[in-house]
Design a protein around this motif. Structure first.
Motif, PDB file in Angstrom:
ATOM      1  N   SER A 121      -6.364  14.437 -16.616  1.00 13.92           N
ATOM      2  CA  SER A 121      -5.524  13.300 -16.226  1.00 13.92           C
ATOM      3  C   SER A 121      -4.235  13.355 -17.034  1.00 13.92           C
ATOM      4  CB  SER A 121      -6.255  11.973 -16.427  1.00 13.92           C
ATOM      5  OG  SER A 121      -6.647  11.815 -17.760  1.00 13.92           O
ATOM      6  N   ARG A 122      -3.181  12.793 -16.456  1.00 15.13           N
ATOM      7  CA  ARG A 122      -1.834  12.862 -17.044  1.00 15.13           C
ATOM      8  C   ARG A 122      -1.431  14.312 -17.266  1.00 15.13           C
ATOM      9  NH1 ARG A 122      -4.453   9.242 -20.340  1.00 15.13           N
ATOM     10  NH2 ARG A 122      -4.240   7.050 -19.744  1.00 15.13           N
ATOM     11  N   ASN A 169      -7.772  18.461  -9.442  1.00 15.59           N
ATOM     12  CA  ASN A 169      -7.398  18.525 -10.865  1.00 15.59           C
ATOM     13  C   ASN A 169      -8.617  18.740 -11.758  1.00 15.59           C
ATOM     14  OD1 ASN A 169      -4.757  18.605 -11.913  1.00 15.59           O
ATOM     15  ND2 ASN A 169      -5.030  16.655 -12.962  1.00 15.59           N
TER      16      ASN A 169
END
Length: 124
Positions: free
Chosen positions: A25-26, A77
Protein backbone atom coordinates in the motif's frame (compact mmCIF):
# COMPACT_ATOMS: atom_id res chain seq x y z
CA UNK A 1 4.67 5.93 3.75
CA UNK A 2 5.20 2.64 1.94
CA UNK A 3 3.65 -0.37 3.60
CA UNK A 4 4.34 -4.00 2.80
CA UNK A 5 2.31 -6.52 4.79
CA UNK A 6 3.09 -10.22 4.74
CA UNK A 7 0.70 -13.01 5.68
CA UNK A 8 0.34 -16.76 5.35
CA UNK A 9 3.03 -17.97 7.69
CA UNK A 10 2.46 -20.77 10.13
CA UNK A 11 3.64 -24.07 11.52
CA UNK A 12 3.90 -27.09 9.25
CA UNK A 13 5.54 -30.47 9.27
CA UNK A 14 8.51 -31.27 7.07
CA UNK A 15 7.44 -31.89 3.53
CA UNK A 16 4.50 -29.53 3.82
CA UNK A 17 3.66 -26.41 1.86
CA UNK A 18 2.78 -22.80 2.56
CA UNK A 19 1.83 -19.83 0.46
CA UNK A 20 2.94 -16.45 1.71
CA UNK A 21 1.47 -13.20 0.47
CA UNK A 22 2.67 -9.62 0.45
CA UNK A 23 0.29 -6.73 -0.06
CA UNK A 24 1.67 -3.29 -0.82
CA UNK A 25 0.00 0.00 0.00
CA UNK A 26 1.12 3.56 -0.73
CA UNK A 27 3.43 1.90 -3.25
CA UNK A 28 2.82 0.66 -6.74
CA UNK A 29 4.68 -2.58 -7.31
CA UNK A 30 4.18 -2.42 -11.06
CA UNK A 31 7.47 -1.49 -12.65
CA UNK A 32 9.47 -2.39 -9.54
CA UNK A 33 11.60 -5.32 -8.52
CA UNK A 34 10.23 -7.33 -5.60
CA UNK A 35 11.84 -9.97 -3.43
CA UNK A 36 11.50 -12.35 -0.53
CA UNK A 37 14.09 -12.70 2.19
CA UNK A 38 14.21 -14.76 5.34
CA UNK A 39 16.02 -14.64 8.63
CA UNK A 40 16.44 -17.48 11.07
CA UNK A 41 17.30 -16.84 14.73
CA UNK A 42 20.97 -16.02 15.12
CA UNK A 43 21.56 -15.86 11.39
CA UNK A 44 21.88 -13.10 8.83
CA UNK A 45 19.01 -12.16 6.57
CA UNK A 46 19.12 -14.36 3.48
CA UNK A 47 17.66 -13.74 0.05
CA UNK A 48 15.08 -16.27 -1.12
CA UNK A 49 14.29 -14.91 -4.55
CA UNK A 50 13.33 -11.96 -6.68
CA UNK A 51 10.78 -11.27 -9.36
CA UNK A 52 11.11 -8.82 -12.20
CA UNK A 53 8.45 -6.14 -12.76
CA UNK A 54 6.60 -8.03 -15.47
CA UNK A 55 6.44 -11.19 -13.40
CA UNK A 56 7.88 -13.41 -16.11
CA UNK A 57 11.43 -13.57 -14.79
CA UNK A 58 12.41 -14.81 -11.37
CA UNK A 59 15.71 -15.44 -9.65
CA UNK A 60 16.11 -17.86 -6.75
CA UNK A 61 18.77 -18.60 -4.20
CA UNK A 62 20.49 -21.96 -4.57
CA UNK A 63 19.28 -23.00 -1.12
CA UNK A 64 15.63 -22.92 -2.20
CA UNK A 65 15.66 -23.33 -5.97
CA UNK A 66 13.19 -26.01 -6.99
CA UNK A 67 11.20 -25.69 -3.77
CA UNK A 68 9.79 -22.19 -4.11
CA UNK A 69 7.88 -20.14 -6.64
CA UNK A 70 7.45 -16.39 -6.61
CA UNK A 71 4.67 -14.70 -8.50
CA UNK A 72 3.03 -11.31 -8.53
CA UNK A 73 -0.24 -9.68 -9.46
CA UNK A 74 0.50 -6.10 -10.40
CA UNK A 75 -3.18 -5.28 -10.76
CA UNK A 76 -3.79 -6.32 -7.14
CA UNK A 77 -0.47 -4.90 -5.95
CA UNK A 78 0.48 -8.22 -4.41
CA UNK A 79 3.30 -10.75 -4.50
CA UNK A 80 3.33 -14.35 -3.31
CA UNK A 81 5.85 -16.97 -2.29
CA UNK A 82 4.85 -20.59 -2.64
CA UNK A 83 6.96 -22.88 -0.47
CA UNK A 84 6.83 -26.64 -0.87
CA UNK A 85 8.87 -29.58 0.30
CA UNK A 86 9.57 -27.59 3.44
CA UNK A 87 12.48 -28.58 5.66
CA UNK A 88 13.21 -27.69 9.29
CA UNK A 89 16.05 -25.47 8.05
CA UNK A 90 13.46 -23.35 6.26
CA UNK A 91 12.24 -22.15 9.65
CA UNK A 92 12.61 -18.37 9.67
CA UNK A 93 10.85 -15.06 9.55
CA UNK A 94 10.03 -14.34 5.92
CA UNK A 95 10.09 -10.77 4.64
CA UNK A 96 8.74 -9.06 1.58
CA UNK A 97 11.01 -6.39 0.09
CA UNK A 98 10.67 -3.89 -2.72
CA UNK A 99 12.36 -1.14 -4.62
CA UNK A 100 15.72 -2.50 -5.70
CA UNK A 101 17.18 -1.24 -8.94
CA UNK A 102 18.76 -4.65 -9.49
CA UNK A 103 16.15 -7.32 -10.06
CA UNK A 104 18.62 -10.18 -9.74
CA UNK A 105 20.00 -8.90 -6.47
CA UNK A 106 19.62 -10.87 -3.27
CA UNK A 107 21.48 -8.21 -1.34
CA UNK A 108 19.18 -6.87 1.38
CA UNK A 109 20.95 -3.51 1.25
CA UNK A 110 19.60 -2.95 -2.25
CA UNK A 111 15.98 -2.93 -1.07
CA UNK A 112 14.69 0.23 0.63
CA UNK A 113 11.23 -1.05 1.55
CA UNK A 114 10.43 -3.94 3.89
CA UNK A 115 7.50 -5.60 5.55
CA UNK A 116 7.36 -6.73 9.16
CA UNK A 117 7.63 -10.40 8.30
CA UNK A 118 5.62 -13.57 8.74
CA UNK A 119 6.92 -16.55 10.69
CA UNK A 120 7.35 -19.97 9.11
CA UNK A 121 8.11 -22.87 11.42
CA UNK A 122 8.82 -26.34 10.06
CA UNK A 123 8.93 -29.30 12.41
CA UNK A 124 10.59 -32.62 11.68
Amino acid sequence: QVQLVESGGGSVQAGGSLRLSCVASRYTISGNCMAWFRQAPGKEREGVGTIYPGGLVTYYADSVRGRVTIDRDNAKNTMSLQLFGLKPEDTAMYYCAAGSTYCDSLNAADFPYWGQGTQVTVSS
